[in-house]
Design a protein around this motif. Sequence first.
Motif, short mmCIF file in Angstrom:
data_model
loop_
_atom_site.label_atom_id
_atom_site.label_comp_id
_atom_site.label_asym_id
_atom_site.label_seq_id
_atom_site.Cartn_x
_atom_site.Cartn_y
_atom_site.Cartn_z
N THR B 36 25.23 29.54 20.60
CA THR B 36 26.18 29.88 19.54
C THR B 36 27.60 29.65 20.03
O THR B 36 27.89 29.82 21.22
N LEU B 37 28.46 29.28 19.10
CA LEU B 37 29.89 29.19 19.43
C LEU B 37 30.66 30.28 18.70
O LEU B 37 31.87 30.25 18.61
N ASN B 38 29.93 31.26 18.19
CA ASN B 38 30.58 32.40 17.52
C ASN B 38 31.03 33.46 18.52
O ASN B 38 31.78 34.35 18.17
N ASN B 39 30.45 33.39 19.74
CA ASN B 39 30.76 34.37 20.77
C ASN B 39 31.64 33.69 21.83
O ASN B 39 31.27 32.65 22.35
N ALA B 46 30.22 26.60 27.17
CA ALA B 46 30.05 25.24 26.65
C ALA B 46 31.24 24.36 27.02
O ALA B 46 31.07 23.22 27.47
N GLU B 47 32.43 24.91 26.83
CA GLU B 47 33.62 24.08 27.07
C GLU B 47 33.79 23.77 28.56
O GLU B 47 34.22 22.67 28.91
N GLN B 66 23.79 27.65 16.63
CA GLN B 66 23.98 28.80 15.71
C GLN B 66 22.81 29.78 15.79
O GLN B 66 22.34 30.30 14.77
N ASN B 67 22.34 30.02 17.00
CA ASN B 67 21.24 30.96 17.25
C ASN B 67 19.98 30.62 16.45
O ASN B 67 19.22 31.51 16.05
N ASN B 68 19.76 29.35 16.19
CA ASN B 68 18.65 28.91 15.35
C ASN B 68 17.86 27.83 16.11
O ASN B 68 18.39 26.75 16.37
N THR B 69 16.62 28.13 16.45
CA THR B 69 15.83 27.17 17.25
C THR B 69 15.54 25.89 16.47
O THR B 69 15.40 24.82 17.07
#
Lengths: 241, 317
Positions: B36-39, B46-47, B66-69
């Motif tokens: 996820t890139l929301n946290n 990642a960066e 997005q926390n989705n497999t």
Amino acid sequence: MPKNTLKYAILLVLLGVVAYNSVYFKKLDEVNATSGANAGSKFDAAAYANTFWTTKLLPAGASSATELSTLISSLKTDREKAFDTYSHALGIGNIRYFLVKGEGQITAIGDNDVTVALPDGESVNLATEYIFGNAARDASGLIKITEFDNTMDLNNVSTELNTIIRNKVIPLFKASTKTGSTVKFVGVIELNKAHLRLENLEVILISVELGAGSKGQGEKSLTSRIQSKHYAPGTRPYILC
Amino acid sequence: MKSYTVGLLCLVFLAGSCTNKSDTSQPKKVAVIVSTLNNPWFVVLAETAAAQAKALGYETKIFDSQNNTALENDHFENAIVSGFNAILLNPTDSDGSIVNAMKAKDAGIPVFCMDREVNSPQAATCQILSDNYSGCVAIGKYFVQTLRSKAKDAPIKYVEILGLVGDNNTWNRSKGFHSVVDRYPNFKMVAQQSADFDRNKAMEVLESILQAQPDINAVFCGNDAMAMGAYQALVAAGKAKDVGVFGFDGADDVMNSIRDGKIKATGLQSPQTMAKTAAQYADEYFKGKRDFAKKVPVAVELVEQGNIKDYVAIKKP
């Protein structure tokens, strides 16, 4: 009508047989034991730790431990070089471990440790209560991470080595230690490479010999089974713990 | 004669078209697939991975699962089809991501896991993970040392707030902590409940627990967000000064709270170290190295009120 009943009965039996053979119930523990990463080979951390303790760590302590005064001096003058030369760790990051030895005089006995003054004026604490962490596992550099696929096995090796220390080294040491007596020890320490603190150094003991002034000097009952050193009769300068 | 010449030209053309473009002038490509890139913590992960891979001379792209497999699966397919040469993966689910990593492996693409693991040593080339267990052993030791100093054998009541129950990190942290604390029989865990690594949920959970257990001495939380939530609940109950809160992560707000004497301690993880190491390992893989350890633990540092001043200058990018 009886013909239909027979037909239904046969159908029911057939359905029952199919249903019975379609579903299997097994204990989850059994399934986990026969599948996955460690299928068929449960790692025995206690056996591994015992072998490592006897065949590798104790001999390494006797032959290749760094003199604590030398290490402290080296860390003060060139930290980078001292860590590169003397430290080991299975993981990466700032936490590193050292296999050390030293000799000094006991200046204080606390609930959780024994303070020892080294000849060069430095003092260290020999832990007697909080025996935790990976220092005993990593400090010698003799365990390779490629031997392990599962990190929990590595964690369990640390736990078992700490248990050996807690059961075999600490009780005899605590029983015979006395303020003012001299002590020789081999142990392991943990240091943070980026945030180095040399005050209140804590040593986890691997082996220890108590000298002049200790409570049990000369008593046979204090002779330990954990160190394989042998002295000629009457020449042993320290009691082994 | 003319037909032979045309045939020969066709063969030469076909032979040329069969060469692998990525092996010639174009730089190799490294995909960074993150849960996820929301946290912000995972953004740093990642960066940093992408920046390190770029610094090593590789083309990089970040994919957000997005926390989705299922979305993670799409990213793997895209990465394989687009000719990426290595994948730096922060898995969405330790079991659910196995099939995705295996897909890359089958396509000959190495996968280096960062921070979170997949429950299959065969799926990834190497897994670079925070040493959650050892980090929480250090926290557990400090927990006992500080609480025990008041009275050696006095009863100590504490609460444990767990992260996501399906996440391996949750249990590695809990096991490490209990491997120390459970050795002291006067330490009694009066409640253990999950708050999904979420600050607000942790606040609600502790508020509820405090009604049944108003006289606790400490709270151990599986991450810093929950530690902040727990601290808020204690402030609201007027118990913030009496109850010690312990977290895990090394988040900026908790580091500041330790500095202010509010939170007792945390375990400082290093997403930068994990990300840089993963990119470095991909580089080594391209250069021919194959004997990677299956799992590489990254040290977690205990940060508490006694050594927080060492960390003043430490800022996450």
